[in-house]
Structures are given as C-alpha cells and as structure tokens.
Design a protein around this motif. Structure first.
Motif, PDB file in Angstrom:
ATOM      1  N   GLY A   1       0.787  -1.231   0.000  1.00 39.91           N
ATOM      2  CA  GLY A   1       0.000   0.000   0.000  1.00 39.91           C
ATOM      3  C   GLY A   1       0.812   1.269   0.000  1.00 39.91           C
ATOM      4  O   GLY A   1       0.308   2.351   0.334  1.00 39.91           O
ATOM      5  N   LYS A   2       2.092   1.153  -0.409  1.00 45.82           N
ATOM      6  CA  LYS A   2       2.921   2.355  -0.490  1.00 45.82           C
ATOM      7  C   LYS A   2       4.163   2.090  -1.343  1.00 45.82           C
ATOM      8  O   LYS A   2       4.615   0.943  -1.472  1.00 45.82           O
ATOM      9  CB  LYS A   2       3.341   2.843   0.893  1.00 45.82           C
TER      10      LYS A   2
ATOM     11  N   TYR B   1      -4.045   4.573  -6.737  1.00 47.86           N
ATOM     12  CA  TYR B   1      -5.047   4.212  -5.731  1.00 47.86           C
ATOM     13  C   TYR B   1      -4.573   3.095  -4.806  1.00 47.86           C
ATOM     14  O   TYR B   1      -5.210   2.808  -3.785  1.00 47.86           O
ATOM     15  CB  TYR B   1      -6.372   3.841  -6.406  1.00 47.86           C
ATOM     16  N   LYS B   2      -3.419   2.495  -5.175  1.00 45.62           N
ATOM     17  CA  LYS B   2      -2.817   1.482  -4.308  1.00 45.62           C
ATOM     18  C   LYS B   2      -1.726   2.075  -3.416  1.00 45.62           C
ATOM     19  O   LYS B   2      -1.004   1.350  -2.742  1.00 45.62           O
ATOM     20  CB  LYS B   2      -2.238   0.355  -5.161  1.00 45.62           C
ATOM     21  N   GLY B   3      -1.607   3.398  -3.443  1.00 44.24           N
ATOM     22  CA  GLY B   3      -0.647   4.072  -2.575  1.00 44.24           C
ATOM     23  C   GLY B   3       0.743   4.229  -3.167  1.00 44.24           C
ATOM     24  O   GLY B   3       1.679   4.623  -2.468  1.00 44.24           O
TER      25      GLY B   3
ATOM     26  N   CYS C   1       3.184   6.140  -5.762  1.00 40.57           N
ATOM     27  CA  CYS C   1       3.368   7.342  -6.583  1.00 40.57           C
ATOM     28  C   CYS C   1       4.395   7.051  -7.681  1.00 40.57           C
ATOM     29  O   CYS C   1       5.471   6.514  -7.399  1.00 40.57           O
ATOM     30  CB  CYS C   1       3.870   8.509  -5.736  1.00 40.57           C
TER      31      CYS C   1
ATOM     32  N   ASP D   1       4.661  13.028  -1.146  1.00 41.91           N
ATOM     33  CA  ASP D   1       3.605  12.021  -1.027  1.00 41.91           C
ATOM     34  C   ASP D   1       2.347  12.335  -1.844  1.00 41.91           C
ATOM     35  O   ASP D   1       1.536  11.438  -2.088  1.00 41.91           O
ATOM     36  CB  ASP D   1       3.207  11.834   0.443  1.00 41.91           C
TER      37      ASP D   1
END
Length: 249
Positions: A135-136, A177-179, A181, A234
C-alpha cells in the motif's frame, strides 16, 4: 538533523554510473539502504568499495542487464531478500546509440529501446506488485529533455524517453489508488562521463544554450530523485520534473 530517507529501502538501476551513483550516495547519506543495480559489475563493486565504511553495510551491488526480463526478475527477488521491503525504485539505467535517421541501424534502434524503455517496464512490472501489496511506494523513472522536445540524431533515445513519460502517467493512474506514486525526472545537459568525452568546444556550446550558463551536475538530478522519493512528495503523482537549467532545445 533528521534524514529524509531514514529507514527507507531503494533500488537504483544504472547505479554505478554518474547520475545513478550520485543518487545512491545521496540516498545512503539520507538514511536509506540501497541496492546498486548495474550491468557493469566491476564498476559497481568498485563503487561500493569506495564508500565510507559506515555506509558500506547499507549498500549492496546486484549485477543486472535490465533489457533481460529474467535478469530483472532475479534482481528484484535478490533485492527483496536483502532489503526485506522495497520503498523506492529509481529506473535510471540507460544507454545511447546516436545516429541520424538515415544512418541509424535497426540494431541501434533495438538496443536503446530494449534498455531505456523495456528495461523500465520490466523493473516496474517486477517491483510494483510488492509495493501495491504493502500500500505504499515511490517509483521514479528517468526520462530526458530529449523525450520532451526531441533532438537531432536521437530517434531511438527520444522515442524511448517519450515512452517513459507515457508509461509514467499511465502507471500513476493504475498504481496511485494502491498508494504508489509514479513520477519521472527529465534531465537536460548533465556533466556525466559521456558528456566529458566530448570536445571542449562542444561542451562550451552546450553550456551557452542553458539560461543558467552551465551544465547540470549528477547531484542536481540526484536531488530531484531524493525529493520524489521522500515523504515530502507524497501527493506528487504522474508528474515530469524537468531538471534542465531552463533549457529549451
């Protein structure tokens, strides 16, 4: 003083080269653990050995030809095994095989597209699922002023670097949308070894065309990578950060 990448982990492809190594050392100094991934094993090992002993344990070299999906997949597995998690991927590896269109060989075309475009695709394909699952993540792709504006004698390079921008903006939509970038950096004329081998007159002429009246340094590009890799970026996604001193070619 807090470090901007404290506790983060990163893979930098083309990490033994001028810009890649500037980024690797900067990331290490800012607290990250870094996989230096490069085709040139001798240069990569030499770079790691040159580090301050305090930083050597934070870096590891992994040999990879990014134009080979098999090698990229193996590199990604090895990096994950050592790092435990991958926070940052910098797709920095690239080559040139310049020629005017009338003289460019199909081999020159394919070599540049295989490394500069397919290599970015392979690396992102095999690292991004891990980031999405957590998720990031931050993915930074290296384009070029040539990918934005074109350049004489660089049909292959311009096509690849323009393609990198297209992939960057697509992945920003698919992975955002999954975190994760996804951004690109587009350097202008940078004083790398490749440029240093050019005649002094040519380098002077290049500098004169830049409003800042100097070539960029690898560290200038590394700082852009650092910003996009850090928590300060972010909410930056799908952008192309031009690092070119104001140059319009």
């Amino acid at each position: 003083m807090s470090m901007r990448l404290d506790g983060k982990t990163a893979i930098i492809t083309g990490g033994a080269g001028g810009i890649g190594w500037a980024a690797a050392t900067l990331f290490l100094e800012q607290g990250a653990r870094v996989v230096v991934a490069d085709y040139n094993e001798a240069a990569g090992m030499q770079r790691i050995a040159s580090l301050d002993p305090k930083l050597q344990g934070q870096a590891r070299f992994i040999a990879v030809d990014v134009s080979s999906e098999e090698q990229v997949e193996a590199m990604a597995h090895a990096a994950l095994a050592w790092l435990g998690a991958i926070d940052i991927l910098v797709n920095n590896a690239g080559i040139t095989r310049d020629a005017m269109l009338s003289r460019m060989t199909t081999e020159q075309w394919k070599q540049v597209l295989d490394v500069n475009l397919s290599g970015v695709y392979y690396c992102t394909k095999h690292v991004s699922p891990h980031m999405a699952a957590r998720g990031k993540g931050k993915i930074i792709n290296t384009s070029s002023i040539v990918g934005v504006q074109g350049n004489l004698g660089q049909t292959n390079y311009a096509a690849a670097k323009a393609g990198v921008i297209g992939m960057t903006r697509t992945w920003a939509k698919e992975l955002g949308y999954k975190g994760v970038c996804v951004n690109a950096v587009a350097p202008g004329f940078i004083a790398t070894d490749m440029v240093a081998s050019m005649p002094e007159q040519a380098i002077a002429a290049m500098s004169e065309r830049v409003p800042l009246r100097r070539l960029g340094q690898p560290e200038d590009v590394a700082q852009a990578y650092l910003y996009l890799a850090s928590d300060a970026a972010d909410y930056v996604n799908g952008t192309v950060l031009e690092v070119n001193g104001g140059l319009s070619i």
